[in-house]
Structures are given as structure tokens and as C-alpha cells.
Design an enzyme around this catalytic site. Structure first.
Site, short mmCIF file in Angstrom:
data_model
loop_
_atom_site.label_atom_id
_atom_site.label_comp_id
_atom_site.label_asym_id
_atom_site.label_seq_id
_atom_site.Cartn_x
_atom_site.Cartn_y
_atom_site.Cartn_z
N LYS A 35 39.76 31.65 45.33
CA LYS A 35 39.26 32.70 46.22
C LYS A 35 39.32 34.05 45.51
O LYS A 35 39.97 34.18 44.47
CB LYS A 35 40.09 32.71 47.51
N ARG A 130 48.92 32.71 61.18
CA ARG A 130 47.79 33.39 60.55
C ARG A 130 46.52 32.60 60.83
O ARG A 130 45.66 33.05 61.56
CB ARG A 130 48.06 33.53 59.05
N TYR A 244 45.29 66.27 36.87
CA TYR A 244 45.19 66.89 38.19
C TYR A 244 46.56 67.25 38.73
O TYR A 244 47.52 66.48 38.61
CB TYR A 244 44.55 65.91 39.18
N MET A 292 40.34 59.04 38.38
CA MET A 292 39.39 57.96 38.70
C MET A 292 39.03 57.13 37.48
O MET A 292 38.97 55.90 37.53
CB MET A 292 38.12 58.56 39.33
C1 LIG Z 1 45.77 31.72 48.86
C2 LIG Z 1 46.13 30.42 49.42
C3 LIG Z 1 46.65 29.41 48.60
C4 LIG Z 1 47.08 29.67 47.18
O1 LIG Z 1 48.30 30.36 47.23
P1 LIG Z 1 49.09 30.83 45.93
O2 LIG Z 1 50.33 31.45 46.46
O3 LIG Z 1 48.20 31.82 45.26
O4 LIG Z 1 49.33 29.63 45.09
C5 LIG Z 1 46.85 28.15 49.15
N1 LIG Z 1 46.57 27.92 50.47
C6 LIG Z 1 46.11 28.89 51.30
C7 LIG Z 1 45.85 28.56 52.71
C8 LIG Z 1 45.89 30.17 50.81
O5 LIG Z 1 45.44 31.12 51.63
#
Ligand SMILES: *Cc1c(COP(=O)(O)O)cnc(C)c1O
Length: 349
Positions: A35, A130, A244, A292
Site C-alpha cells: 500500500k 479500526r 528563515y 521548502m
Molecule cells: C499496513 C497493514 C499491514 C502491514 O503492516 P506492517 O506493520 O507494515 O507490516 C498488514 N495488515 C493490515 C491490515 C495493514 O493495514
């Protein structure tokens, strides 16, 4: 070249996947979580390197990320979506053969009505609050789900990076309770859960952060290096200021290098006057505010004029930078900027 150089070691990435894969028994499948553009490293290159290392199942956060990954990987590997089946996702899920991890009764209804017979998984909430169905919700739809043949039932640990946390066994017990007696593949562990040991591995693990070289996988190979070119070096006198807000004032004559990179590239302003960069093995303090596009660095003590300075490398890894700025490796990685020239290296390990 005026932009920073981000080097991503695909062999280190592959080696981290193999090392995490080797931590569970051979019947346990190891997926790869890619992701957020593979935690900032670039989903097409990272995805292909992980597939070449042996990963056959991938997870993304939302269907749109699945589309980019499918384009990179082609039709074979399974791509699952943590966000599930959102309104408007149906065509993408169908056309790109994505597997939504269904979170709620609403999503379940949407999926079974829009794409009957199309693969899906189920997310259960074992205490993190969550994503996923609560025990009562799950009990209400369980028979419908089992009739439809889910590919996976999963949950996620809230405190797996703290091995001794009492939440871990509590969530394990809840997950076991919710899945008792089911003949469906199960998954609970991300990187932290893999390190908790075999009780947490079930049929499939889902490592993310460990692949990219950060905690809690402390034995990981370093994947990301970042070097910023020096645009200009100047001598400044006692009492002169840098950057700055005049937040750094020379107490001795100094040589200041201005490097190309700043908060627009994800280099946080929290490094102002506290961070360091490296010339080879020598630390060089960041002076003044990170702006920046530019950062001032004190190079008075160097006996050469450096062409570039390193922000991430052997002396300062992602977790060091996270510690220096009060955040976590995940945030450092996913903030990596898009102006850098990216080099996908092989075999720097
Ligand atoms: C991001 C995520 C993972 C991976 O987690 P890491 O801590 O990066 O290994 C696995 N399962 C779910 C549901 C996640 O949101």
C-alpha cells in the site's frame, strides 16, 4: 543534477521478504503489503521485485492502488484490498480481478449483489476498532459468508510492535474465538505479528514495514538511501545567520553547504537545527530551518567541498530519522518526495 537521489535496493527488499517468509513454517504463505506506493518505494518496481522473490499475494489499501499494481504484475498474482468494496469500486474489482477484504455488512451486501461469485475476504475486528466486523455483526452474517466461500478471514493487531503487550494475546484469543472451527484460511500477523511467533502466523502473514527495512524487523537489510546535492557552499562570519527566521547564528566562522531538498520532498521541518547529514562517515549538522527546497548544513569541519550529503544511508537509517523527529519509520518512508531522481539498485547489500 539538481534533485536529490533516492536509491532503492531491490535485492535488499527481496532479501527482507525471504527472511520474513523463512520465519514461519513452510505451510504458511507470506504475502507482501505494498500500500501507499509500496511504502514510498514505488509500487511497480517493488511489486515486481517481490513477485520475483516469490510473493504470490499482495495487499493494497484501496482499489485504485490495486489497479497500479495489477498493471505492474500482470494477471497472475492475487491482489487484495484492505479497504474492501467501496461504492464505485465494482468495475475495478471485477475488471482487474481484485479481492476486497469486506469490512461490514454494508460492504458484504454490496459485494454479493454487484459481483455474485467473485472472490472476497472478510476482515474481523479483534479489538483495534479500526476496520472489520465486530463479533455480533460477524455472528449475524457468518452463514451467508461461509456459503459464498471467502478466500481469507483476517484481523489486525494493534500492538504487535510491543512483544510483551497484553493486547497481543487478547486479540489472538478473540480472533481464535471468532474463527473457531472454520475451514477458511486465516491471517492475523503483519511484520510485528510474524516476530511474535508461530501462534500468530495462521495460514498467511502480511508483512509491510519489515520489507522496507524498518522496525520492528530490526534485522532487516537497509532498502532506502537518500543523497542530496550541494548547490552552493559559503563562508560565514561570527554573528551571521542561516535560513528563515535567523534560527541559527554562527558562534565561530563557519562553512555552510546549501543542499537541494526540503519539506516539499518530505524532509520534515522538525529536523531544523537538530538533524544531521553525512559526508561519507562524518556527520554534518543541519543548521537553520529546513525550507521548502533547501537545507543548510555545517561542513566547516570537512577538509573537502562535498558534491552531495547523505540523509539516509549506512549511518542514518529510516528509524534513526524517525527517532530524531518523533515519528515512525512508516511515516518517513511514505513521505519520501516525488522530485527525487529514483535509482533502483541491485546488490548493494
Ligand atoms: C499496513 C497493514 C499491514 C502491514 O503492516 P506492517 O506493520 O507494515 O507490516 C498488514 N495488515 C493490515 C491490515 C495493514 O493495514
Amino acid at each position: 543534477m539538481g534533485t536529490g537521489k533516492l536509491t532503492i535496493d531491490l535485492d535488499a527488499l527481496a532479501a527482507n521478504w525471504r527472511a520474513l517468509d523463512a520465519m514461519s513454517a513452510s505451510h504458511v504463505q507470506t504475502a507482501a503489503v505494498v500500500k501507499a506506493d509500496a511504502y514510498g518505494t514505488g509500487v511497480a518496481k517493488a511489486g515486481r521485485a517481490l513477485a520475483a522473490a516469490g510473493a504470490r499475494r499482495f495487499f493494497v489499501a484501496v482499489a485504485e492502488e490495486g489497479a497500479a499494481l495489477r498493471e505492474a504484475l500482470g494477471p497472475g498474482p492475487e491482489i487484495s484490498v484492505f479497504g474492501g468494496h467501496m461504492p464505485g469500486d465494482t468495475d475495478m474489482i471485477h475488471d482487474l480481478n481484485l479481492v476486497p477484504m469486506i469490512n461490514s455488512v454494508d460492504q458484504l451486501t454490496r459485494h454479493l449483489e454487484a459481483l455474485p461469485g467473485s472472490p472476497f475476504g472478510i476482515q474481523l475486528d479483534s479489538g483495534m476498532n479500526r476496520l472489520g466486523m465486530e463479533p455480533a455483526e460477524w455472528a449475524a452474517v457468518r452463514d451467508i459468508v461461509l456459503d459464498a466461500g471467502p478466500r481469507l478471514i483476517m484481523s489486525h493487531l494493534a500492538c504487535a510492535d510491543e512483544a510483551e503487550h497484553e493486547m497481543n494475546p487478547r486479540q489472538l484469543a478473540e480472533f481464535l474465538d471468532m474463527t473457531h472451527g472454520l475451514a477458511v484460511p486465516l491471517s492475523l500477523a503483519a511484520t510485528g505479528g510474524i516476530l511474535l511467533g508461530p501462534d500468530y502466523h495462521f495460514d498467511l502473514t502480511r508483512p509491510g514495514i519489515g520489507l522496507y527495512g524498518a522496525r520492528p524487523f530490526v534485522d532487516a537489510h537497509r532498502v532506502v538511501d537518500l543523497d542530496l546535492p550541494v548547490i552552493q557552499v559559503r563562508d560565514i562570519k561570527v554573528g551571521e545567520s542561516v535560513g528563515y527566521g535567523n534560527s541559527w547564528i554562527a558562534e565561530r566562522p563557519a562553512k555552510i553547504a546549501t543542499v537541494s531538498g526540503g519539506y516539499a520532498d518530505g524532509i520534515t521541518r522538525h529536523l531544523s537545527n537538530i538533524g544531521v547529514m553525512f559526508f561519507e562517515d562524518t556527520p554534518c549538522p543541519i543548521v537553520g530551518r529546513v525550507s521548502m527546497d533547501l537545507i543548510g548544513v555545517d561542513v566547516t569541519h570537512l577538509d573537502v567541498s562535498p558534491a552531495s550529503l547523505g540523509l539516509l544511508g549506512p549511518h542514518q537509517v529510516v528509524d534513526d530519522l524517525a527517532d530524531a523527529t518523533g515519528t515512525i519509520g512508516y511515516e518517513i518512508l511514505t513521505q519520501l518526495g516525488h522530485r527525487y531522481t529514483r535509482h533502483y539498485a541491485r546488490g548493494r547489500m
